[in-house]
Design an enzyme around this catalytic site. Structure first.
Site, PDB file in Angstrom:
ATOM      1  N   ARG A  52      53.674  35.613  38.336  1.00 24.00           N
ATOM      2  CA  ARG A  52      54.439  35.899  39.618  1.00 24.00           C
ATOM      3  C   ARG A  52      55.684  35.204  39.548  1.00 24.00           C
ATOM      4  O   ARG A  52      56.654  35.173  40.605  1.00 24.00           O
ATOM      5  CB  ARG A  52      53.530  35.913  40.601  1.00 24.00           C
ATOM      6  N   THR A  77      47.977  32.634  37.454  1.00 27.36           N
ATOM      7  CA  THR A  77      48.862  33.889  37.456  1.00 27.36           C
ATOM      8  C   THR A  77      50.061  33.716  38.391  1.00 27.36           C
ATOM      9  O   THR A  77      51.203  34.326  38.536  1.00 27.36           O
ATOM     10  CB  THR A  77      48.602  35.294  38.013  1.00 27.36           C
ATOM     11  N   GLY A  81      40.179  32.961  39.465  1.00 25.99           N
ATOM     12  CA  GLY A  81      38.972  33.235  38.825  1.00 25.99           C
ATOM     13  C   GLY A  81      37.890  33.246  39.521  1.00 25.99           C
ATOM     14  O   GLY A  81      36.440  33.264  38.952  1.00 25.99           O
ATOM     15  N   ASN A 117      39.140  34.114  48.227  1.00 23.90           N
ATOM     16  CA  ASN A 117      37.488  34.637  48.418  1.00 23.90           C
ATOM     17  C   ASN A 117      36.677  33.781  47.915  1.00 23.90           C
ATOM     18  O   ASN A 117      36.960  32.905  47.160  1.00 23.90           O
ATOM     19  CB  ASN A 117      37.449  36.247  48.094  1.00 23.90           C
ATOM     20  N   ASP A 141      35.732  40.089  49.776  1.00 16.50           N
ATOM     21  CA  ASP A 141      36.927  39.799  48.914  1.00 16.50           C
ATOM     22  C   ASP A 141      38.258  39.626  49.631  1.00 16.50           C
ATOM     23  O   ASP A 141      39.406  39.826  49.333  1.00 16.50           O
ATOM     24  CB  ASP A 141      37.293  40.732  47.656  1.00 16.50           C
ATOM     25  N   ASN A 176      48.109  43.177  49.703  1.00 18.11           N
ATOM     26  CA  ASN A 176      47.706  42.302  48.698  1.00 18.11           C
ATOM     27  C   ASN A 176      48.915  41.006  48.242  1.00 18.11           C
ATOM     28  O   ASN A 176      49.440  40.796  49.204  1.00 18.11           O
ATOM     29  CB  ASN A 176      47.234  43.128  47.380  1.00 18.11           C
ATOM     30  N   CYS A 201      38.870  46.521  33.148  1.00 17.11           N
ATOM     31  CA  CYS A 201      39.911  46.751  32.410  1.00 17.11           C
ATOM     32  C   CYS A 201      40.205  48.168  32.017  1.00 17.11           C
ATOM     33  O   CYS A 201      41.367  48.398  32.135  1.00 17.11           O
ATOM     34  CB  CYS A 201      39.843  46.045  30.871  1.00 17.11           C
ATOM     35  N   MET A 215      40.050  42.454  23.566  1.00 11.94           N
ATOM     36  CA  MET A 215      38.675  43.025  23.677  1.00 11.94           C
ATOM     37  C   MET A 215      37.575  41.940  22.935  1.00 11.94           C
ATOM     38  O   MET A 215      37.522  42.168  21.789  1.00 11.94           O
ATOM     39  CB  MET A 215      38.650  44.246  23.018  1.00 11.94           C
TER      40      MET A 215
END
Ligand code: CA
Length: 703
Positions: free
Chosen positions: A129, A173, A189, A267, A312, A399, A626, A665
């Protein structure tokens, strides 16, 4: 707020004038350059700029001045900073670019070279961000938990520290904040099971100065301080085995006036309160705004928005500081519209609740009791049977997308959304146990998935809405609200030109736009296509008498990773970019690349009903974050239904052996058995054949 800061500044300037001659400004000279030097522009993070060279009268002449293509193709959520004519902006994977803010020329770039397998430790894409700037240094938090100081002139690393235990599923982030001579950083996390905290490092050399945990650890290990001992009294059971949560993944504001640092706490880990804290309890400091002493990290006060958090409902959302006249009294306030749907005005000296009203649809609480400061929950607030609809959803009524407070209109502009969600208690035994090492929120995610075999895009169009709400924080009511008819409006900028800028989603399958509205009425005065999605907040700055409006764009982030269905971006391309506008800008974007969207014939289904049902359940538990709920990818990860025969042949090597780990992945060997991997494949095949058949039937019908 701004006025109160300017006055002492002017006094200091005039006091110095006997030694330093004041520069002569002749009439007609351009006004001095104005940058965007702090994450929220001003010290109260109001995201309001006094610049008015672009205004209601001329905004229709706004055109593209330049653009810069960000090199990593994932979500973009950054606030660009502009300091002395240089723009510092971050893309996905925490890569930082320094650009000439006048023409977009790349001056340097810094790539922290994060291992792509870290994606499995993130909740919401490898986004960033933004950076912080101070005294010739640029600071960035990397997705793998480092805090890096860069030389602003060259991009060379001045120092670097690891802020987390990299064996645990932490990620960064959020943008660091400058707090005096320190840099403060949090982490994320909580969906994977961690204990939240913020850390302050010396800006000069990266030495750790203090750390504040937001939730208590195991009492047997001893508490870090009396505050943790106090907080532990609000927890029950063995919460520490789950991590507890409370990550500070976005909002932090330093208040030099009151010598306080406010942090927004997230959360619980897991979301489900009955698992985290089985005998109840408020669980401090989850979903709280906590005020700390910036020099020591010492606790001063807190206000908890959602005691016993279970939906959350983070309070990590944008915090704005302002001075408001309320009931005839000038108050130093803090404002937040957290996920839980209420708009809060607090006295930021004391944390006292002044007022709270719902800014969006809310059905978990009837109101906030001003005497106790607590929400009054409705009867079915905690009914988690997979049918009862919760509003706001876990995505929140609002958000991370920042708001803006415009002191000229007295309004806070909030990007809101309404998406219904349902919760179901776990049906799989291991989801009720801590420390599983995967995205485990303590609810059965299958209940949140769309039903098999429907066109989700059409199904959700009727239930999902978004607005730009112009909120009067004194009267606690909307002045106007633009109905977007769909979820997805980006962060907000408001300006002295009487304008509100924000990115908005396009119609189903269409790219988004950046829009300028009249700050007083909401009327659309200008818009410009962005070819992708614009969720990050715009900023503005001036250089040599010219005002610019900049926005970083690009499809990705949590709303796309997990919620591809929510924001219905199918068909929208990632195209991460910085776009900068000025009056009479003449630059054009290159044509959008053509993409063949026809479905190719998938291999046949060989599994049975029972196997496919098992596959769907395992998919929703482990893959949906994902690859998208109900197999509907948001666009940054492959749509598994489009997998060709070659992928189906190596399915086990990908899922179990992790042969694509370098692409993000990772191996799911610890969570998914080879039999379950095959069940997931059969589920994918069933739906792939469904959409292919639908396409062919449509073709036949139109022939
Ligand atoms: Ca969360």
């Amino acid at each position: 707020m701004r006025a109160y800061i300017l006055i002492p500044l002017l006094l200091i300037l005039s006091a110095c004038s006997s030694e330093t001659p004041t520069p002569v400004v002749s009439p007609g000279d351009p006004a001095p350059d104005m940058g965007w030097e702090l994450h929220g522009n001003d010290t109260g993070e109001q995201r309001f700029s006094t610049l008015d060279l672009i205004n209601r009268g001329n905004v229709d002449a706004l055109g593209l001045a330049w653009f810069f293509d960000i090199k990593t193709p994932r979500g973009v959520e950054a606030t660009p900073l502009v300091v002395d004519g240089v723009m510092y902006v971050s893309g996905s994977w925490s890569v930082v670019y320094a650009l000439n803010a006048t023409n977009g020329e790349l001056l340097w770039e810094y790539d922290p070279r994060v291992d792509r397998a870290w994606l499995a430790k993130t909740c919401c894409d490898a986004v960033n961000r933004g950076v912080a700037y101070d005294n010739g240094k640029v600071f960035v938090g990397t997705i793998d938990g480092r805090l890096v100081a860069l030389n602003a002139d060259s991009g060379a690393v001045a120092w670097e520290v690891i802020t987390i235990d990299q064996n645990k599923p932490y990620s960064i982030t959020g943008a660091p904040r400058i707090v005096g001579d320190k840099v403060v950083i949090g982490n994320g996390g909580a969906e994977l099971g961690v204990r939240g905290y913020v850390s302050a490092y010396a800006a000069a050399d990266g030495a750790l100065v203090w750390r504040f945990y937001t939730v208590p650890g195991n009492p047997e290990d001893g508490f870090e301080n009396a505050t943790m001992e106090m907080a532990a009294k609000t927890w029950t059971g063995q919460w520490w085995e789950w991590g507890g949560g409370g990550t500070v993944w976005d909002s932090m504001v330093f208040d030099a006036e009151l010598d306080l640092l406010y942090i927004g706490v997230g959360n619980g880990s897991p979301w489900n309160h009955t698992m985290r804290s089985p005998q109840g309890g408020d669980n401090l400091f989850l979903t709280s705004i906590v005020a700390l002493r910036p020099d020591t990290g010492e606790y001063v006060w807190h206000y908890q928005t959602t005691p016993g958090e279970t939906w959350d409902f983070t309070a990590t959302q944008h915090i704005i500081l302002a001075d408001l006249e309320i009931a005839g009294e000038q108050r130093q306030v803090l404002m937040q519209a957290p996920k839980n749907g209420f708009f809060y005005v607090l006295d930021r000296r004391t944390g006292e609740l002044i007022s709270a009203q719902p800014y969006t649809e809310v059905n978990w609480a009837s109101h906030i009791d001003l005497k106790t400061g607590r929400p009054v929950e409705t009867e079915n607030a905690r009914l988690f049977d997979g049918k009862n609809v919760s509003l706001p959803s876990n995505a929140g009524g609002h958000n991370w997308n920042p708001m803006s407070y415009n002191p000229q209109t007295g309004l806070v502009y909030i990007p809101t959304m309404q998406l219904p969600s349902t919760f179901l208690q776990p049906t799989e035994a291991k989801d009720s146990l801590p420390g599983q090492g995967y995205w485990n929120v303590g609810f059965d995610r299958v209940a949140m998935a769309p039903p098999m075999g429907v066109d989700v895009a059409d199904a959700i169009d009727s239930t999902v809405r978004g607005q730009l709400v112009a909120w009067d924080p004194v009267r606690q009511e909307p002045r106007w609200a633009s109905e977007l008819g769909r979820a997805g409006i980006g962060g907000i900028l408001s300006t002295g030109g009487g304008l509100v800028f924000a990115g908005e989603n396009g119609a189903k399958g269409e790219p988004g736009v950046i829009v300028a509205r009249d700050a007083k009425t909401g009327e659309i005065l200008w818009s410009h296509g962005v070819q992708t999605v614009a969720h990050a907040p715009p900023v503005t700055y001036s250089i040599d008498g010219e005002q610019y409006v900049a926005i970083a764009v690009g499809l990705g982030g949590g709303a796309v990773a997990e919620g591809g269905i929510i924001v219905h971006h199918w068909g929208v391309q990632t195209i991460p970019r910085v776009m900068v506008f000025k009056l009479n800008g003449r630059q054009q974007l290159p044509a959008l690349p053509e993409i063949d969207r026809r479905w190719k014939k998938p291999p046949a289904v060989t599994g049975d009903k029972q196997q496919i049902a098992r596959g769907q359940a395992m998919y929703e538990r482990h893959c949906t974050y994902c690859h998208g709920a109900g197999l509907n990818t948001g666009g940054i990860t492959p749509d598994l239904r489009r997998s060709g025969a070659a992928i189906h042949e190596v399915w086990q090597q990908i899922v179990i052996d992790g042969v694509l780990a370098s692409a993000g992945m990772v191996s799911f060997r610890d969570f998914i058995s080879p039999e379950d991997a095959e069940a997931i494949r059969q589920y994918v095949l069933l739906d792939a054949n469904r959409v292919y058949a639908a396409q062919e039937a449509q073709k036949a019908g139109s022939d």
